[in-house]
Design a protein around this motif. Structure first.
Motif, PDB file in Angstrom:
ATOM      1  N   GLY A  13      22.737 -43.486 -17.724  1.00  0.00           N
ATOM      2  CA  GLY A  13      21.481 -43.137 -18.259  1.00  0.00           C
ATOM      3  C   GLY A  13      21.244 -43.210 -19.771  1.00  0.00           C
ATOM      4  N   GLY A  18      14.723 -45.472 -19.607  1.00  0.00           N
ATOM      5  CA  GLY A  18      13.441 -45.279 -20.190  1.00  0.00           C
ATOM      6  C   GLY A  18      12.903 -44.121 -19.667  1.00  0.00           C
ATOM      7  N   CYS A  19      13.647 -43.257 -19.301  1.00  0.00           N
ATOM      8  CA  CYS A  19      13.112 -41.875 -18.477  1.00  0.00           C
ATOM      9  C   CYS A  19      11.929 -42.262 -17.703  1.00  0.00           C
ATOM     10  N   ASN A  21       8.973 -41.683 -16.120  1.00  0.00           N
ATOM     11  CA  ASN A  21       7.783 -41.473 -16.714  1.00  0.00           C
ATOM     12  C   ASN A  21       7.890 -40.215 -17.617  1.00  0.00           C
ATOM     13  N   SER A  22       6.951 -40.111 -18.539  1.00  0.00           N
ATOM     14  CA  SER A  22       7.146 -39.355 -19.412  1.00  0.00           C
ATOM     15  C   SER A  22       6.742 -37.696 -18.565  1.00  0.00           C
ATOM     16  N   LYS A  23       6.908 -37.773 -17.359  1.00  0.00           N
ATOM     17  CA  LYS A  23       6.426 -37.022 -16.571  1.00  0.00           C
ATOM     18  C   LYS A  23       7.751 -36.101 -16.012  1.00  0.00           C
ATOM     19  N   ALA A  24       8.750 -36.211 -16.902  1.00  0.00           N
ATOM     20  CA  ALA A  24      10.027 -35.777 -16.272  1.00  0.00           C
ATOM     21  C   ALA A  24      10.469 -34.456 -16.903  1.00  0.00           C
ATOM     22  N   ALA A  25       9.304 -33.667 -16.743  1.00  0.00           N
ATOM     23  CA  ALA A  25       9.702 -32.163 -17.226  1.00  0.00           C
ATOM     24  C   ALA A  25      10.358 -31.512 -16.139  1.00  0.00           C
ATOM     25  N   GLN A  26      11.469 -32.137 -15.550  1.00  0.00           N
ATOM     26  CA  GLN A  26      12.262 -31.364 -14.582  1.00  0.00           C
ATOM     27  C   GLN A  26      13.602 -31.975 -14.544  1.00  0.00           C
ATOM     28  N   VAL A  27      14.204 -31.292 -13.582  1.00  0.00           N
ATOM     29  CA  VAL A  27      15.769 -31.648 -13.467  1.00  0.00           C
ATOM     30  C   VAL A  27      15.615 -33.272 -12.934  1.00  0.00           C
ATOM     31  N   MET A  28      14.525 -33.598 -12.343  1.00  0.00           N
ATOM     32  CA  MET A  28      14.583 -34.845 -11.806  1.00  0.00           C
ATOM     33  C   MET A  28      14.063 -35.835 -12.983  1.00  0.00           C
ATOM     34  N   ASN A  29      15.372 -36.677 -13.030  1.00  0.00           N
ATOM     35  CA  ASN A  29      15.522 -37.329 -14.403  1.00  0.00           C
ATOM     36  C   ASN A  29      15.043 -39.096 -13.868  1.00  0.00           C
ATOM     37  N   ALA A  30      13.976 -39.202 -13.994  1.00  0.00           N
ATOM     38  CA  ALA A  30      13.641 -40.710 -13.506  1.00  0.00           C
ATOM     39  C   ALA A  30      14.182 -41.501 -14.579  1.00  0.00           C
ATOM     40  N   ILE A  31      15.301 -42.133 -14.365  1.00  0.00           N
ATOM     41  CA  ILE A  31      15.848 -43.213 -15.404  1.00  0.00           C
ATOM     42  C   ILE A  31      15.444 -44.542 -14.884  1.00  0.00           C
ATOM     43  N   ALA A  32      14.542 -45.214 -15.614  1.00  0.00           N
ATOM     44  CA  ALA A  32      13.617 -46.138 -15.043  1.00  0.00           C
ATOM     45  C   ALA A  32      14.212 -47.527 -15.293  1.00  0.00           C
TER      46      ALA A  32
END
Lengths: 203, 712
Positions: A13, A18-19, A21-32
């Motif tokens: 990670g 690149g995380c 989306n910047s929409k990762a205000a969550q545990v869900m951590n989109a590592i792109a």
């Protein structure tokens, strides 16, 4: 087992992501990986050689040896560039700046050949570099000149060494030819880059 | 310009042209430093020996990740040396064999802990390094304890540590309880500070010895004051036969170490430690890619101005400027040329050093603009917003390009002002409308679910961006999962609040394929220091609606104030076009402040997605090279019992620029938000294109912070 996978993920990670989306205000951590694929590396600035002279530059700290070509002249300063667009700015044989050598010498208050030959009691050198966080660092050295003691340069030239004491000890060496020009030298750049060694034949 | 003290010499690095693919950080192995004995990291990821802490800290700014395992116990810890004295650690703990001997519903027990350490004294000639610390300060408290530890180095090869521990670290070999009884506290939902327990109850001594054999190997021995009451005592996951631990640490490189140990007379342990510091790039600075150089004008003055009246010459100049700026990653939005000055509005790539970009643009202009143009005005533009107006004289560039201390000299002659719109500027043809799109794989993970602490999906994402005119953007993305197990979560969260975030696993389960977002956004600058944004559409994976924002940010001010208001409705779990019944008006007043020492703070006060009212405080430490480490916490009027496990929302965020890792100039960075738990209280809307980060990237404060790279 699981926690070690977790570590792996944390590392991957940090290394890749690149995380999402910047929409990762969550545990869900989109590592792109998606962002990795988009990594845009700025292409080197196109450089055109001014003439067909060249210098062969050695960087002992990285075990590198490569040719550089003159790409810009501004008064008595010539900017030399390597194939990958690393640059050295040299004024009458004296290195005053580097770009693309790692932790670069951003600018310098150097000395002159006449000062070296004059053998003045002592002179000041100032090296301006950037630290690892890209913040400017100014280092001042007090230097003295004495006849060179080491081997290496052209035997016919006048060998001078410049010993400088500041935040650390550095030694620049110059081989000055019959015309009072620096024909060969070993000069300090920065902590990250160490010394460069080059001959100024044709330059 | 601020001048920083000289950093410790690092050694030369041999890593050039390193392929991106080899980007595993641990690979950056460099021979270790001589002489100095560096503070090591314990199995629990704090500065220490094996299981015991020491009195030292890490170098300021160090970010470390430690994965430590012995017997049934595994700990993964992320630590940050926040200031030279203060550090924080977030730890994820797993204890296996939890129900092997003693019945329990969990096979493996998972817990999280957060430690705070403060170094009271640095090591001197006679003075040892002394640190006081609170362990598991806001978790469930099962891991909690306090200690004070002192460490002294002898002869550069031997380190001795002695300390006193309370709580966990006072559980073996106690010598009394000097400050009274440590009362049992009902930790409720966890996440609260147990002030009343600190330094209470039994206190026990611990000690350790480190002996550096050579640059690669260090031997360690320690006496532990942790009895492992729960793990070894109650649950019998291992047998603690002895308080003594023995280990050897092996240094692989400047950033990587391994430790092997024999622990508690019963079991073996292994720990891997990775240390990163923003001050020491693995590459040691940017390689290659020399910048554009100033082109000196011939002669002294009296350059012809005739070109201005020749429309072909003007046209030609425009084309040349755009062409020359393109290789630097700039797109010219518009230009206003006159005989003596040029205003060039350039769309700037995200994430690059702002001063470097301005410097490069200026030097490119010196190469292509007719000699009579003396004044350059560079206006960086993002999302159609003019961010600032940087004005400089061409003759200063010519004069200072090889001057010693050129960065500070140049800064004195540059002015940074607010930028407005320029009605006279001529737009570059073909910039609007413009469609860009991308098709790329994505990776998405879910951490810390007790049923499976790591779940992940890999899929493909199609994204598009249609810029209709400056500041008006239609954008969206659509994704399809290929493989993964995010949809296997069976957790059915029950919440006392509207389930605005705790249903996230249902979005994973039913949302494939997914319309991630589809929005129309309008960005504008209605006043000298005022920016605005309106976004309509499917704003994020769980909510859609309308979002409006206004930001007041004077270009040279450290303070900014913003206001945001949104009306949103919860999207269906399938994440296509339909909505559920829940809707809410949410919004915040936000204050932002950048301190002079690299720290910044953001305070948001307002109403959150579940309708709760409260505030979020975020503190970041940011470096000029783009590194950022921060933490946030939200308190709202939701009682801790209603919030559920964790009591309130909090987390850590880390941003590491790729250029730091690779030495190449790239605009991307690694951005991570780590939240121990995601619940419904204090949850904010996530909407793309919020103004502050965009606007501040080229304000006077950021430019000053990064000015050292103007000539790079």
């Amino acid at each position: 087992m699981k926690p070690s996978i977790l570590t792996g993920l944390a590392l991957i990670g940090l290394a890749l992501s690149g995380c999402g989306n910047s929409k990762a205000a969550q545990v869900m951590n989109a590592i792109a990986l998606t962002r990795l694929a988009e990594v845009r590396v700025t292409p080197p600035t196109p450089m055109v050689a001014l003439n067909d002279s060249s210098i062969m530059v050695q960087m002992p700290s990285k075990g590198l040896k490569f040719p550089m070509f003159p790409v810009e002249q501004d008064g008595d300063v010539i900017v030399w560039s390597s194939q990958d667009s690393s640059q050295l700015a040299i004024r009458n044989g004296m290195v005053i700046a580097s770009r693309g050598f790692g932790m670069d010498l951003m600018s310098a208050q150097a000395t002159t050949v006449s000062e070296l030959l004059g053998g003045a009691a002592s002179h000041t050198r100032v090296y301006n570099t950037l630290d690892g966080t890209d913040s400017p660092v100014r280092e001042e050295f007090s230097c003295t000149v004495s006849p060179g003691t080491t081997e290496g340069g052209p035997s016919v030239a006048h060998h001078i060494q410049e010993d400088c004491i500041g935040p650390r000890k550095i030694r620049n060496e110059f081989w000055i030819d019959g015309n009072g020009r620096i024909a060969y030298s070993r000069q300090w750049l920065s902590i990250g880059a160490g010394y460069v060694i080059f001959g100024t034949n044709g330059g | 310009m601020k001048r920083l003290p000289v950093s410790k010499p690092s050694r030369p690095r041999i890593l050039q042209n390193l392929p991106l693919a080899a980007l595993a950080l641990g690979c950056f192995a460099v021979p270790p430093a001589l002489a100095e004995m560096r503070p090591s990291l314990s199995f629990s990821g704090v500065t220490g020996l094996l299981d015991m802490p020491s009195g030292e800290g890490q170098e300021d700014g160090t970010l470390s990740i430690v994965s430590g395992h012995f017997g049934p116990i595994s700990r993964t810890t992320l630590s940050f040396q926040i200031t030279p004295r203060l550090s924080g650690s977030f730890r994820y703990i797993g204890v296996r064999k939890w129900n092997d001997v003693v019945a329990d519903k969990f096979e493996t027990y998972y817990d999280r802990a957060f430690d705070v350490r403060y170094q009271l004294a640095f090591e001197g000639k006679y003075m040892p390094a002394v640190t006081v610390a609170l362990m598991d300060v806001i978790g469930t408290g099962l891991q909690s304890g306090e200690y004070i530890a002192a460490t002294k180095t002898f002869g550069g090869r031997v380190k001795v540590t002695a300390g006193l521990g309370w709580g966990r670290l006072g559980s073996y070999g106690s010598i009394g309880a000097p400050f009274g009884v440590r009362e049992k506290i009902d930790f409720g939902m966890g996440g609260t500070v147990r002030l009343g327990q600190w330094f209470k109850g039994d206190v026990a001594p611990f000690a350790g010895l480190e002996w550096k054999l050579n640059d690669k190997f260090t031997l360690k021995a320690e006496y532990s004051s942790d009895i492992y009451a729960l793990e070894a005592g109650n649950k019998k996951t291992f047998d603690r036969k002895s308080p003594l631990n023995f280990g050897v640490e092996y240094t692989i490189g400047e950033r990587t170490r391994l430790t092997a140990a024999y622990m508690y007379g019963d079991t073996f342990g292994l720990s891997a430690q990775i240390l990163l510091n923003p001050k020491h790039s693995p590459i040691g600075g940017t390689l290659g890619n020399g910048p554009p150089l100033v082109k000196e004008r011939p002669g002294a003055a009296g350059w012809s101005q005739a070109w201005v009246t020749d429309s072909a010459a003007v046209q030609d100049t425009r084309a040349k400027v755009a062409e020359a700026l393109a290789p630097q990653g700039f797109k010219v939005e518009s230009m206003a040329l006159s005989a003596g000055s040029a205003e060039v509005r350039i769309r700037v790539p995200k994430g690059e050093n702002s001063a470097m970009m301005i410097g490069r643009a200026a030097r490119v202009l010196s190469r292509v603009l007719p000699a009579s143009v003396e004044h350059f005005h560079i206006v960086p533009v993002a999302n159609g917003l003019p961010l600032s107006r940087v004005s400089l004289n061409r003759s200063d560039l010519e004069q200072l390009d090889f001057a010693a201390g050129q960065d500070a000299l140049m800064r004195e002659r540059v002015t940074i002002e607010p930028a407005g719109y320029n009605r006279d500027a001529l737009q570059t043809p073909g910039m609007y409308p413009k469609l860009t799109w991308g098709f790329a794989p994505y990776f998405r993970s879910s951490l810390f679910d007790p049923d499976n602490p790591l779940r992940a999906d890999v899929g493909l994402r199609l994204s598009g961006r249609y810029e209709i005119r400056p500041g008006l953007v239609l954008s969206g993305s659509f994704s399809k999962r290929l493989i993964g197990n995010l949809n296997t979560s069976k957790r059915n969260e029950i919440s006392a609040l509207p389930q605005v975030r705790s249903d996230s696993n249902k979005y994973d389960k039913f949302g494939d394929p997914t319309l991630d977002s589809l929005t129309l956004a309008w960005y504008a600058k209605p006043g000298r220091d005022v920016y605005s944004r309106v976004t309509v559409g499917y704003l994020e994976r769980m909510f859609g609606g309308v979002s409006g924002e206004v930001l007041w940010k004077p270009v040279n001010s450290r303070l900014a104030i913003g206001a945001e208001i949104n009306y949103v409705r919860q999207r269906d779990f399938n994440q296509l076009i339909s909505f559920q019944d829940y809707d809410v008006v949410t919004g915040h007043i936000s204050g932002y402040y950048t301190f002079k020492n690299g720290f910044s703070a953001q305070l948001d006060v307002g109403r959150y997605l579940a309708g709760d009212v409260g505030a979020t405080l975020t503190i970041d430490r940011e470096f000029a090279n783009g590194w950022k480490v921060g933490a946030f916490a939200t308190l709202t009027n939701v009682p801790f019992e209603d919030f559920g496990e964790g009591s309130f929302d909090k987390g850590i965020r880390i941003e590491i620029p790729f250029s730091w890792m690779t030495g190449m100039s790239t605009e991307k960075s690694s951005r991570q938000v780590i939240r121990p738990l995601l619940r419904d209280g204090g949850a904010g809307l996530s909407v793309d294109g919020r103004l502050y980060e965009t606007v501040r990237a080229y304000d006077g404060i950021r430019l000053d912070d990064q000015w050292g790279k103007f000539w790079r």
